[in-house]
Design an enzyme around this catalytic site. Structure first.
Site, PDB file in Angstrom:
ATOM      1  N   ARG A  35       1.285  -1.381   0.150  1.00  0.00           N
ATOM      2  CA  ARG A  35       0.255  -0.071   0.066  1.00  0.00           C
ATOM      3  C   ARG A  35       0.778   1.232   0.549  1.00  0.00           C
ATOM      4  O   ARG A  35       0.225   2.137  -0.693  1.00  0.00           O
ATOM      5  CB  ARG A  35      -0.790   0.245   1.209  1.00  0.00           C
ATOM      6  CG  ARG A  35      -2.602  -0.778   1.148  1.00  0.00           C
ATOM      7  CD  ARG A  35      -2.560  -0.979   2.332  1.00  0.00           C
ATOM      8  NE  ARG A  35      -4.524  -1.879   1.740  1.00  0.00           N
ATOM      9  CZ  ARG A  35      -4.827  -2.518   2.997  1.00  0.00           C
ATOM     10  NH1 ARG A  35      -5.258  -2.099   4.365  1.00  0.00           N
ATOM     11  NH2 ARG A  35      -5.787  -3.549   2.633  1.00  0.00           N
ATOM     12  N   GLY A 376     -13.470  -4.062   0.044  1.00  0.00           N
ATOM     13  CA  GLY A 376     -14.092  -3.609   0.071  1.00  0.00           C
ATOM     14  C   GLY A 376     -14.972  -3.053  -1.103  1.00  0.00           C
ATOM     15  O   GLY A 376     -16.294  -2.528  -0.930  1.00  0.00           O
TER      16      GLY A 376
END
Length: 395
Positions: A35, A376
């Site tokens: 990330r 998500g």
């Protein structure tokens, strides 16, 4: 929507919402920096233009204010190495220290703010908290796609306090790649859905049935389908309240001429353990006391052939309990097939979460078209929901 390319950051302070929610071990060392690496091009664009970067992020889920194990200070050393520049750290994300350090930041320098979620106001989407954050920068850059489905202060509410706002390279790439599989997919188009529960994937499965040629179902959710069809599944995972839904999805696939492919066989165990006794069983005929923990050899072969014949592939969710070595072969076989198809010219999108972790841990991250950082957020975007963090950039 303005992107980071639309601005020259010379002499400007960019307040960038990054997703530095990375795993740390018990020595507070980063164990997976994907990330952070994803955000590097956005930050470098600002610095190379002659601007300075103020980075804000959350880390983990702190419950009661500041906790050392959730402090972003543990990332400062690694950020200095990556950017080869001075990285200042503010021990709070708002207040006098943060404002002073932001004010004194020179072009080419970075300021990392302390964990946003040390303040409840962040997740509550508090506008006063967002306003306090907004004082730190001249341009708001949203680059945390993984949190774009949350209407938090730093990901959405803050937008109202900026005339200049832009999406960073991570956001841009996530949205472009999601659009490729939503509206620009070459045929044959195969979606691979795995993971534990149908309930997590209902909306995306229903939406994709209008788009795909093949829908491969693996992982724990497949046993709900087998039970719905009258099969025996032993102690395998099942959602009893979703049996009718599984039947409906099978029927919808037929009506839309989608090949809904369930695994023929499973690697079964007599216990949820890597050391359990193992037996290959045909699905729908799993013995009492046994549970399916991975797709079997025949399923691997059939699934792999479908994937290799595809031009567009979306994969979300593992085929089994891939964290245990004895039940990782299914997920590994799917990853290999996706890589092979990609080498032959297919477009492959790996949809965040466990499937992204699996592809990266198997060393295939660079061999597929795109690995989403979104989990998500990607699912919600593909379900057709409006993501607050995306809507804020359009406002």
């Amino acid at each position: 929507m303005k992107t980071i390319e639309d601005y020259n950051f010379e002499g400007k302070k960019a307040l960038i919402r990054v997703d530095f929610n990375v795993p740390l071990n018990d020595k507070q060392e980063i164990t997976d920096e994907n990330r952070i690496q994803a955000a590097v091009p956005t930050i470098k664009k600002v610095l190379n233009d002659g601007g300075s970067a103020i980075l804000m992020s959350h880390l983990g889920r702190p419950k009661n204010g500041p906790e050392d194990k959730f402090s972003l200070k543990h990332l400062v050393g690694r950020l200095k190495e990556i950017f080869d520049t001075e990285v200042e750290f503010a021990s709070d994300c708002i207040g006098s220290e943060a404002e002073e350090k932001a004010e004194n930041l020179k072009p080419g320098q970075i300021l990392l703010l302390e964990n946003l979620r040390f303040h409840d106001e962040e997740t509550k989407g508090d506008s006063q908290f967002a306003k306090s954050l907004s004082k730190l920068g001249d341009i708001w850059v949203m680059d945390a796609f993984g949190t774009a489905h949350r209407a938090h202060a730093s990901t959405a509410v803050i937008a109202q306090f900026f005339d200049k706002k832009a999406c960073g390279y991570v956001m841009k790439a996530e949205l472009e790649n999601a659009e490729k599989v939503l509206s620009k997919a070459d045929k044959p188009y195969t979606a691979i859905m795995g993971g534990a529960k149908i309930s997590d994937k209902i909306l995306i499965i229903e939406r994709l049935l209008d788009k795909v040629d093949n829908m491969i179902i693996g992982g724990g959710m497949s046993y709900t389908f087998f039970k719905a069809m009258g099969g025996t599944i032993g102690n395998s995972l099942v959602e009893e309240d979703k049996l009718d839904l599984a039947k409906e999805l099978i029927q919808k696939a037929k009506e839309k001429n989608v090949n809904l492919e369930l695994p023929f066989d499973s690697v079964c165990a007599d216990n949820f353990s890597n050391d359990a006794n193992i037996e290959i069983m045909q699905n729908g005929h799993i013995k009492q006391g046994w549970m399916g923990l991975d797709i079997g050899p025949q399923a691997r072969e059939v699934f792999s052939k479908i994937i290799k014949d595809s031009k567009t592939i979306l994969w979300n969710g593992p085929m089994g309990v891939f964290e245990m070595k004895n039940f990782s072969k299914g997920t590994f076989a799917i990853a290999e097939a996706v890589v092979e198809a990609t080498k032959e010219g297919a477009f492959s999108l790996i949809g965040g979460g466990d499937s992204a972790a699996a592809v990266n841990s198997l060393g295939f991250g660079d061999d597929v078209s795109y690995v989403s950082t979104g989990g998500g957020a990607l699912l919600e975007y593909m379900e057709g929901k409006t993501l607050p963090g995306v809507a804020a950039l359009n406002s």
